[in-house]
Design a protein around this motif. Structure first.
Motif, PDB file in Angstrom:
ATOM      1  N   LEU A 548     -21.439  -6.466   0.179  1.00 19.23           N
ATOM      2  CA  LEU A 548     -20.963  -7.073   1.411  1.00 19.23           C
ATOM      3  C   LEU A 548     -19.771  -6.303   1.972  1.00 19.23           C
ATOM      4  O   LEU A 548     -19.014  -5.647   1.240  1.00 19.23           O
ATOM      5  CB  LEU A 548     -20.557  -8.529   1.171  1.00 19.23           C
ATOM      6  CG  LEU A 548     -21.668  -9.484   0.702  1.00 19.23           C
ATOM      7  CD1 LEU A 548     -21.107 -10.883   0.477  1.00 19.23           C
ATOM      8  CD2 LEU A 548     -22.814  -9.516   1.706  1.00 19.23           C
ATOM      9  N   THR A 549     -19.601  -6.403   3.279  1.00 20.97           N
ATOM     10  CA  THR A 549     -18.445  -5.813   3.967  1.00 20.97           C
ATOM     11  C   THR A 549     -17.398  -6.905   4.158  1.00 20.97           C
ATOM     12  O   THR A 549     -17.675  -7.938   4.770  1.00 20.97           O
ATOM     13  CB  THR A 549     -18.848  -5.244   5.337  1.00 20.97           C
ATOM     14  OG1 THR A 549     -19.809  -4.201   5.138  1.00 20.97           O
ATOM     15  CG2 THR A 549     -17.641  -4.690   6.070  1.00 20.97           C
ATOM     16  N   ARG A 550     -16.237  -6.677   3.608  1.00 23.36           N
ATOM     17  CA  ARG A 550     -15.202  -7.713   3.680  1.00 23.36           C
ATOM     18  C   ARG A 550     -14.563  -7.746   5.072  1.00 23.36           C
ATOM     19  O   ARG A 550     -14.439  -6.715   5.741  1.00 23.36           O
ATOM     20  CB  ARG A 550     -14.145  -7.475   2.610  1.00 23.36           C
ATOM     21  CG  ARG A 550     -14.702  -7.641   1.193  1.00 23.36           C
ATOM     22  CD  ARG A 550     -13.597  -7.860   0.196  1.00 23.36           C
ATOM     23  NE  ARG A 550     -12.776  -6.667  -0.010  1.00 23.36           N
ATOM     24  CZ  ARG A 550     -11.708  -6.628  -0.826  1.00 23.36           C
ATOM     25  NH1 ARG A 550     -11.348  -7.724  -1.489  1.00 23.36           N
ATOM     26  NH2 ARG A 550     -11.028  -5.520  -0.965  1.00 23.36           N
ATOM     27  N   VAL A 551     -14.142  -8.961   5.473  1.00 26.14           N
ATOM     28  CA  VAL A 551     -13.470  -9.183   6.752  1.00 26.14           C
ATOM     29  C   VAL A 551     -12.032  -9.596   6.451  1.00 26.14           C
ATOM     30  O   VAL A 551     -11.793 -10.576   5.720  1.00 26.14           O
ATOM     31  CB  VAL A 551     -14.170 -10.268   7.589  1.00 26.14           C
ATOM     32  CG1 VAL A 551     -13.437 -10.472   8.920  1.00 26.14           C
ATOM     33  CG2 VAL A 551     -15.638  -9.905   7.813  1.00 26.14           C
ATOM     34  N   PHE A 552     -11.087  -8.865   7.000  1.00 29.08           N
ATOM     35  CA  PHE A 552      -9.670  -9.151   6.782  1.00 29.08           C
ATOM     36  C   PHE A 552      -9.016  -9.594   8.091  1.00 29.08           C
ATOM     37  O   PHE A 552      -9.253  -8.993   9.152  1.00 29.08           O
ATOM     38  CB  PHE A 552      -8.939  -7.915   6.253  1.00 29.08           C
ATOM     39  CG  PHE A 552      -9.298  -7.554   4.849  1.00 29.08           C
ATOM     40  CD1 PHE A 552      -8.645  -8.120   3.773  1.00 29.08           C
ATOM     41  CD2 PHE A 552     -10.320  -6.624   4.600  1.00 29.08           C
ATOM     42  CE1 PHE A 552      -8.985  -7.783   2.466  1.00 29.08           C
ATOM     43  CE2 PHE A 552     -10.663  -6.282   3.312  1.00 29.08           C
ATOM     44  CZ  PHE A 552      -9.995  -6.861   2.234  1.00 29.08           C
ATOM     45  N   ALA A 553      -8.184 -10.617   8.007  1.00 25.79           N
ATOM     46  CA  ALA A 553      -7.315 -11.005   9.120  1.00 25.79           C
ATOM     47  C   ALA A 553      -5.976 -10.322   8.921  1.00 25.79           C
ATOM     48  O   ALA A 553      -5.329 -10.495   7.881  1.00 25.79           O
ATOM     49  CB  ALA A 553      -7.146 -12.518   9.167  1.00 25.79           C
ATOM     50  N   MET A 554      -5.574  -9.524   9.909  1.00 23.76           N
ATOM     51  CA  MET A 554      -4.370  -8.703   9.796  1.00 23.76           C
ATOM     52  C   MET A 554      -3.403  -9.011  10.939  1.00 23.76           C
ATOM     53  O   MET A 554      -3.821  -9.250  12.081  1.00 23.76           O
ATOM     54  CB  MET A 554      -4.740  -7.213   9.862  1.00 23.76           C
ATOM     55  CG  MET A 554      -5.669  -6.741   8.751  1.00 23.76           C
ATOM     56  SD  MET A 554      -4.797  -6.554   7.185  1.00 23.76           S
ATOM     57  CE  MET A 554      -5.893  -5.416   6.331  1.00 23.76           C
ATOM     58  N   GLY A 555      -2.128  -8.944  10.627  1.00 29.53           N
ATOM     59  CA  GLY A 555      -1.121  -9.045  11.668  1.00 29.53           C
ATOM     60  C   GLY A 555      -1.009  -7.753  12.452  1.00 29.53           C
ATOM     61  O   GLY A 555      -1.589  -6.730  12.088  1.00 29.53           O
ATOM     62  N   ASN A 556      -0.243  -7.807  13.528  1.00 31.74           N
ATOM     63  CA  ASN A 556      -0.083  -6.650  14.408  1.00 31.74           C
ATOM     64  C   ASN A 556       1.400  -6.459  14.695  1.00 31.74           C
ATOM     65  O   ASN A 556       2.019  -7.258  15.417  1.00 31.74           O
ATOM     66  CB  ASN A 556      -0.854  -6.873  15.704  1.00 31.74           C
ATOM     67  CG  ASN A 556      -0.829  -5.661  16.620  1.00 31.74           C
ATOM     68  OD1 ASN A 556      -0.102  -4.700  16.394  1.00 31.74           O
ATOM     69  ND2 ASN A 556      -1.630  -5.707  17.680  1.00 31.74           N
ATOM     70  N   THR A 557       1.985  -5.420  14.139  1.00 32.57           N
ATOM     71  CA  THR A 557       3.427  -5.187  14.304  1.00 32.57           C
ATOM     72  C   THR A 557       3.778  -4.665  15.692  1.00 32.57           C
ATOM     73  O   THR A 557       4.970  -4.527  16.009  1.00 32.57           O
ATOM     74  CB  THR A 557       3.930  -4.187  13.249  1.00 32.57           C
ATOM     75  OG1 THR A 557       3.179  -2.976  13.355  1.00 32.57           O
ATOM     76  CG2 THR A 557       3.777  -4.757  11.849  1.00 32.57           C
ATOM     77  N   GLU A 558       2.765  -4.382  16.529  1.00 31.60           N
ATOM     78  CA  GLU A 558       3.030  -3.917  17.889  1.00 31.60           C
ATOM     79  C   GLU A 558       3.140  -5.069  18.891  1.00 31.60           C
ATOM     80  O   GLU A 558       3.340  -4.836  20.086  1.00 31.60           O
ATOM     81  CB  GLU A 558       1.913  -2.971  18.341  1.00 31.60           C
ATOM     82  CG  GLU A 558       1.755  -1.734  17.485  1.00 31.60           C
ATOM     83  CD  GLU A 558       3.014  -0.874  17.506  1.00 31.60           C
ATOM     84  OE1 GLU A 558       3.583  -0.685  18.600  1.00 31.60           O
ATOM     85  OE2 GLU A 558       3.425  -0.393  16.423  1.00 31.60           O
ATOM     86  N   LEU A 559       3.019  -6.308  18.433  1.00 26.86           N
ATOM     87  CA  LEU A 559       3.100  -7.453  19.346  1.00 26.86           C
ATOM     88  C   LEU A 559       4.480  -7.552  19.977  1.00 26.86           C
ATOM     89  O   LEU A 559       5.500  -7.191  19.375  1.00 26.86           O
ATOM     90  CB  LEU A 559       2.806  -8.752  18.595  1.00 26.86           C
ATOM     91  CG  LEU A 559       1.382  -8.946  18.057  1.00 26.86           C
ATOM     92  CD1 LEU A 559       1.314 -10.245  17.251  1.00 26.86           C
ATOM     93  CD2 LEU A 559       0.372  -8.976  19.194  1.00 26.86           C
ATOM     94  N   VAL A 560       4.521  -8.069  21.193  1.00 26.05           N
ATOM     95  CA  VAL A 560       5.777  -8.372  21.878  1.00 26.05           C
ATOM     96  C   VAL A 560       5.798  -9.863  22.186  1.00 26.05           C
ATOM     97  O   VAL A 560       4.757 -10.531  22.171  1.00 26.05           O
ATOM     98  CB  VAL A 560       5.929  -7.552  23.184  1.00 26.05           C
ATOM     99  CG1 VAL A 560       5.953  -6.076  22.872  1.00 26.05           C
ATOM    100  CG2 VAL A 560       4.824  -7.894  24.173  1.00 26.05           C
ATOM    101  N   PRO A 561       6.968 -10.447  22.447  1.00 27.34           N
ATOM    102  CA  PRO A 561       7.041 -11.881  22.700  1.00 27.34           C
ATOM    103  C   PRO A 561       6.280 -12.307  23.957  1.00 27.34           C
ATOM    104  O   PRO A 561       6.184 -11.549  24.929  1.00 27.34           O
ATOM    105  CB  PRO A 561       8.546 -12.136  22.870  1.00 27.34           C
ATOM    106  CG  PRO A 561       9.211 -11.014  22.147  1.00 27.34           C
ATOM    107  CD  PRO A 561       8.308  -9.830  22.349  1.00 27.34           C
TER     108      PRO A 561
END
Length: 791
Positions: A548-561
């Motif tokens: 199986l191909t795993r699915v990861f939920a990742m944060g994004n350090t490029e986000l702005v407020p």
């Protein structure tokens, strides 16, 4: 001298004025009046009923000497120096009384009796604090404000969580899933983990460090220990910083002097609920007073299993891999508070507490979480006077037993700590024609998820400073200019301005106009999330042919407020000889940089890759005709694993507009009728492809109530309700439609005498089975009865 705290190799310089103020305070606390040689005694009763009044505060004005009446209504102040004094008698629910020219002689006792009148209705004299960070009449506040006072809190105190106290107020967006799983918002774009309303209790931010959600089960006092709730609708970052995006809920608890004596409350009802709350408060002498709260609640919940073979509550839900723990939800708390009242009216407070939560379920964007056990210790000290407010607080969240992600069966661990120090100075000039407020704060966060939802640990700071100028060219007109600058470890400095004008054009009639800007920082989860979200079988496409191909939920350090810019106009008016109070508020907002739900292909740190040769275009864009979904989130992780990544992005722009109309009408001394209508509309200006951008609240909603209160007979009751128009919901993995619903609540209380009180609350009186948040549980009726014994 500089005072430095070390937090995980980070240096945090506490402002010098905090310790200077506390040093002065402790010095003054030692200046105790010399032992006197006279005594003041007396008896206090209700002016209307003649009943002896217990727990009345009796203070010698300008000193720290005082006493409280006992069960017979008598008081005794000893060791009073020879002289002439003024006595002040006070108790919430009664008019404060002063008696002057009380002469005390050496080795003599003087008797001073008093009769107190219950508080008369004075709509125009209702005061609020949160709109301007200072006390002002509600008609002169530069914002839309709803106030719930102590008597109404006591009447509704069996309803469960704090948000239930507010659900019939104008502009409130409230959804409930479990007994303590609420999401409280206003003016649109609610979610399963709401962060758009800043929630404050005695100056302490109740938001969690990782997800940022409101922690309703973390409060270590019962509802009836709240003295006041103020809900300010509209952007508030100019005074409060991040998370005051759509509004601010400011709560204050009873001081020891407001809660003298011992109170035992026993409650029970449907869902096998049983609860015990105990409070003890007293005077220690020489200005010191204390309060201790202990309590425990256990109850079933409305949550049901969704594993394979389970009957799902409504269409659109998906099966989960883990079952909810079968044990009852348990909520145990304890807290203690120590106050010192200075002779000049200043107060020093030190308090702390602990809440232990077991077997609760909350809804989040990645699915439901089963909190097996969580500890929430906290502590706070503050000093407040006419001109200064200085505070430092700490709160932690720990999970002795891992949280279970029901959708995946995975485990999550949270160990987080928040620290904050804050100071404020206010002063008025030219007979209150000019008033300034200056303040600063710094918050430090330390988060350790033990690599279950985030890699490593994260530390960040938020430092802010604000200033406000009020100018009254004449009594009927007030201008307010406010500005705040905040800087965080991950973001550049943000400036949040506010400009407002309030024109009191007639007695009890006021118009206001305001302009606000506010911002909402991405949560630590949105920045740094890393969690396994599932798996997909892509072997037919040649991807990971071995499994199986795993699915990861990742944060994004490029986000702005996220940012909001709003204009608001409002009216408050009092009519019919102080019997009718009308409010009308209209607003228009522009919201930019909406943070999306978890989507594929939006995080630049994980570019598309890993497709077999010659299939990149097919896999990137998909082929609906051939049943092949688009997989723009396919990527090669730094470890070399080919996986799918879903993440967050800033891709939304929305225009909002709305109206809120409300009235309170006192038919006579006993009956109050209230009703309100809230309207909300929006227009999407920009949206990330694949994202479902919905406000998660209805276009129209209505709140209404009728209350009866007779202070002489001791009986009070309230029937309240709200009607919510059907609306669509999209938050994380949960997307669906919420049907229209109407819910009624009944609360009643009967004061047998000053020692015994009966209470009753029935939420969802007609037992209309409904779900208020898609992905949440169907909420039914809950009847709770209580007996309160005070002695």
């Amino acid at each position: 001298m500089r005072f430095i705290y070390i937090l995980r190799n980070r240096f945090f310089v506490i402002p010098k004025f905090l310790f200077a103020s506390l040093t002065i305070m402790m010095f003054l606390s030692g200046q105790i009046l010399a032992q006197g040689n006279g005594t003041i005694t007396g008896h206090i009763k209700d002016a209307n009923t003649g009943e002896a009044l217990i727990r009345i505060n009796v203070i010698i004005s300008g000193t720290t000497m005082g006493a409280a009446t006992n069960l017979s209504g008598n008081y005794n102040i000893i060791n009073v120096p020879v002289g002439t004094y003024t006595l002040v008698y006070s108790l919430i629910g009664y008019e404060t009384l002063k008696k002057s020219n009380i002469s005390v002689s050496a080795n003599q006792s003087v008797e001073v009796n008093a009769e107190l009148n219950s508080t008369a209705l004075e709509l125009g004299n209702v005061s609020v604090y949160a709109a301007s960070r200072r006390k002002e009449k509600i008609t002169e506040a530069p914002a839309a404000v709803s106030v719930i006072g102590m008597e109404d809190i006591r009447l509704r105190s069996n309803v469960g969580g704090i948000p239930k106290l507010l659900e019939s107020e104008p502009g409130i967006d409230l959804v409930q899933s479990g007994v303590y799983d609420f999401n409280l918002n206003t003016r649109g774009f609610n979610s399963s983990v709401t962060r758009r309303v800043l929630v404050i209790l005695d100056g302490r931010d109740l938001g969690a460090a990782f997800l940022g959600q409101q922690g309703w089960a973390d409060i270590s006092i019962p509802l009836e220990d709240l003295a006041n709730l103020e809900f300010v609708r509209g952007p508030g970052s100019a005074l409060y910083g991040t998370n005051a995006f759509n509004g601010v809920l400011n709560m204050t608890s009873l001081s020891p002097r407001q809660a003298l004596g011992t109170k035992l409350k026993i409650s029970g009802g449907e869902l096998s609920l049983f609860r015990v709350d105990i409070r003890q408060a007293g005077l220690l002498g020489d200005g010191w007073s204390y309060k201790v709260n202990l309590g425990r609640m256990q109850s079933n919940n409305w949550d049901r299993n969704r594993t394979a073979g389970s009957i799902l509550a409504y269409p659109g839900l998906s099966n989960e891999l883990a079952n909810i723990t079968p044990d009852n939800m348990k909520y145990t708390y304890g807290s203690a508070r120590l106050d010192y009242d200075f002779a000049n009216g200043a107060v020093f407070t030190a308090q702390g507490g602990l809440t232990n939560v077991k077997n609760d379920v909350i809804v989040t964007g990645i699915g439901r979480l089963n909190i097996i056990e969580g500890n929430r210790p906290w502590a706070s000290i503050y000093y407040t006077s006419k001109y200064y407010f200085v505070q430092a607080w700490m709160q932690k969240r720990t999970t002795p037993t891992p949280i279970v992600a029901l959708a995946s069966g995975g485990s999550l661990i949270e160990n987080s700590t928040l620290y904050q120090v804050e100071g404020q100075y206010n002063h008025s000039f030219l007979d209150d024609q000019v008033r300034i407020i200056l303040g600063a704060s710094q918050k430090i966060a330390h988060i350790d998820m033990e690599n279950t939802a985030m890699v490593g640990t994260k530390d960040y700071t938020i430092t802010g400073g604000y200033a406000q100028l009020e100018y009254k060219p004449f009594k009927q007109l007030k201008f307010i200019a406010t500005g705040r600058v905040d800087r965080t470890s991950y973001e550049k400095s943000r400036f949040s301005p506010r400009a407002a004008a309030v024109w009191t054009f007639a007695q009890g009639q006021a118009l206001r106009f305001s302009f606000n800007k506010a911002f909402l920082l991405p949560s630590t989860s949105e920045y740094f999330l890393r969690v396994l979200a599932g798996a997909a079988d892509l072997r037919a496409l040649g991807i990971n042919p071995a499994g199986l191909t795993r699915v990861f939920a990742m944060g994004n350090t490029e986000l702005v407020p996220e940012e909001i810019e709003g204009y608001e106009i409002g009216y408050k008016g009092i009519f019919l000889n102080n019997k009718l109070f009308i409010t009308l508020d209209g607003y228009s907002n522009k919201v930019n940089n909406f943070i999306t739900d978890l989507l594929q292909g939006v995080n630049p740190a994980f570019p598309f890759g890993g497709a077999p040769a010659g299939l990149s275009d097919l896999i990137l864009h998909g082929s609906p005709a051939n049943g092949i979904p688009a997989l723009p989130g396919l990527t090669v992780l730094p470890s070399g694993e080919t996986a799918i990544v879903i993440s967050y992005a800033n891709k939304g722009q929305v225009d909002e507009r709305g109206l809120e109309l409300g009235f309170n009408y006192y038919m006579n001394d006993y009956f109050l009728i209230s009703a309100n209508w809230s309207y909300f509309d929006y227009e999407i200006k920009a949206q990330q492809e694949g994202d479902i951008l919905l406000p998660n609240n209805p276009k129209h909603k209505f709140g209404y109530s009728i209350r009866y209160r007779d202070s002489q007979s001791g009986f009070e009751a309230e029937l309240s309700g709200r009607t919510v128009q059907a609306f669509d919901w999209a938050a994380g993995v949960f997307v669906g439609r919420i049907p229209e619903y109407t819910l009624f609540n009944l609360s009643a209380g009967y004061k047998i005498n000053q020692n015994y009180r009966l209470g009753l609350s029935v939420t969802n009186l007609l037992d209309r089975q409904s779900y208020q948040i898609f992905g949440g549980s169907i909420v039914g009726r809950q009847l709770i009865g209580s007996l309160t014994v005070s002695f």
